[in-house]
Write a protein that holds these residues in place. Structure first.
Motif, PDB file in Angstrom:
ATOM      1  N   SER A 109     -47.457  18.245  36.414  1.00 18.65           N
ATOM      2  CA  SER A 109     -48.323  17.614  36.145  1.00 18.65           C
ATOM      3  C   SER A 109     -48.265  17.830  34.534  1.00 18.65           C
ATOM      4  N   TRP A 110     -49.213  17.077  33.801  1.00 21.36           N
ATOM      5  CA  TRP A 110     -49.445  17.210  32.462  1.00 21.36           C
ATOM      6  C   TRP A 110     -50.715  17.099  31.892  1.00 21.36           C
ATOM      7  N   GLY A 111     -51.036  17.382  30.588  1.00 24.01           N
ATOM      8  CA  GLY A 111     -52.266  17.336  30.241  1.00 24.01           C
ATOM      9  C   GLY A 111     -53.198  18.780  29.859  1.00 24.01           C
TER      10      GLY A 111
ATOM     11  N   GLU B  48     -32.374  23.864  40.315  1.00 22.84           N
ATOM     12  CA  GLU B  48     -32.016  22.743  39.366  1.00 22.84           C
ATOM     13  C   GLU B  48     -33.526  22.019  38.638  1.00 22.84           C
ATOM     14  N   ILE B  49     -34.250  21.626  39.438  1.00 20.98           N
ATOM     15  CA  ILE B  49     -35.717  21.038  39.421  1.00 20.98           C
ATOM     16  C   ILE B  49     -36.043  21.837  38.337  1.00 20.98           C
ATOM     17  N   TYR B  50     -36.285  23.188  38.581  1.00 22.39           N
ATOM     18  CA  TYR B  50     -36.775  24.131  37.994  1.00 22.39           C
ATOM     19  C   TYR B  50     -36.375  24.678  36.470  1.00 22.39           C
ATOM     20  N   GLU B  51     -34.804  24.629  36.567  1.00 19.74           N
ATOM     21  CA  GLU B  51     -34.289  24.810  35.025  1.00 19.74           C
ATOM     22  C   GLU B  51     -34.514  23.607  34.364  1.00 19.74           C
ATOM     23  N   PHE B  52     -34.495  22.204  34.874  1.00 20.85           N
ATOM     24  CA  PHE B  52     -34.812  21.019  34.161  1.00 20.85           C
ATOM     25  C   PHE B  52     -36.118  21.101  33.471  1.00 20.85           C
TER      26      PHE B  52
ATOM     27  N   LEU C  20     -38.892  19.578  30.249  1.00 21.40           N
ATOM     28  CA  LEU C  20     -40.477  19.153  30.206  1.00 21.40           C
ATOM     29  C   LEU C  20     -41.397  20.184  29.917  1.00 21.40           C
ATOM     30  N   ARG C  21     -41.337  21.578  30.023  1.00 21.96           N
ATOM     31  CA  ARG C  21     -42.101  22.483  29.603  1.00 21.96           C
ATOM     32  C   ARG C  21     -42.443  22.405  28.143  1.00 21.96           C
ATOM     33  N   PRO C  22     -41.595  22.148  27.263  1.00 19.77           N
ATOM     34  CA  PRO C  22     -41.849  22.034  25.750  1.00 19.77           C
ATOM     35  C   PRO C  22     -42.815  20.874  25.532  1.00 19.77           C
ATOM     36  N   LEU C  23     -42.599  19.836  26.272  1.00 15.99           N
ATOM     37  CA  LEU C  23     -43.531  18.562  26.351  1.00 15.99           C
ATOM     38  C   LEU C  23     -44.942  18.781  26.962  1.00 15.99           C
TER      39      LEU C  23
END
Length: 61
Positions: A59-61, A23-27, A32-35
């Motif tokens: 993580s992001w950036g 569920e976390i991966y699919e969310f 989040l991936r598109p962001l």
């Protein structure tokens, strides 16, 4: 050996996920991936030489 294992990635690994990790991966993939967020699943301990607990890092950036 531990460092080698942590660097190895099997293609399609995400298809083996079940329950909350899935569920976390699919969310992440959907929202989040598109962001620009990245996700990493990694084994954090090896009791008796076998993979044990898994950590999920965003993580992001």
């Amino acid at each position: 050996m531990r460092s080698m294992v942590s660097c190895m990635v099997d293609e399609g690994w995400e298809k083996t996920l079940t329950g909350l990790p899935k569920e976390i991966y699919e969310f992440w993939k959907r929202k989040l991936r598109p962001l620009g967020y990245h996700i990493r699943y990694h084994i954090v301990d090896y009791p008796g030489g076998m993979p044990g607990d898994v950590a999920i890092t965003l993580s992001w950036g």
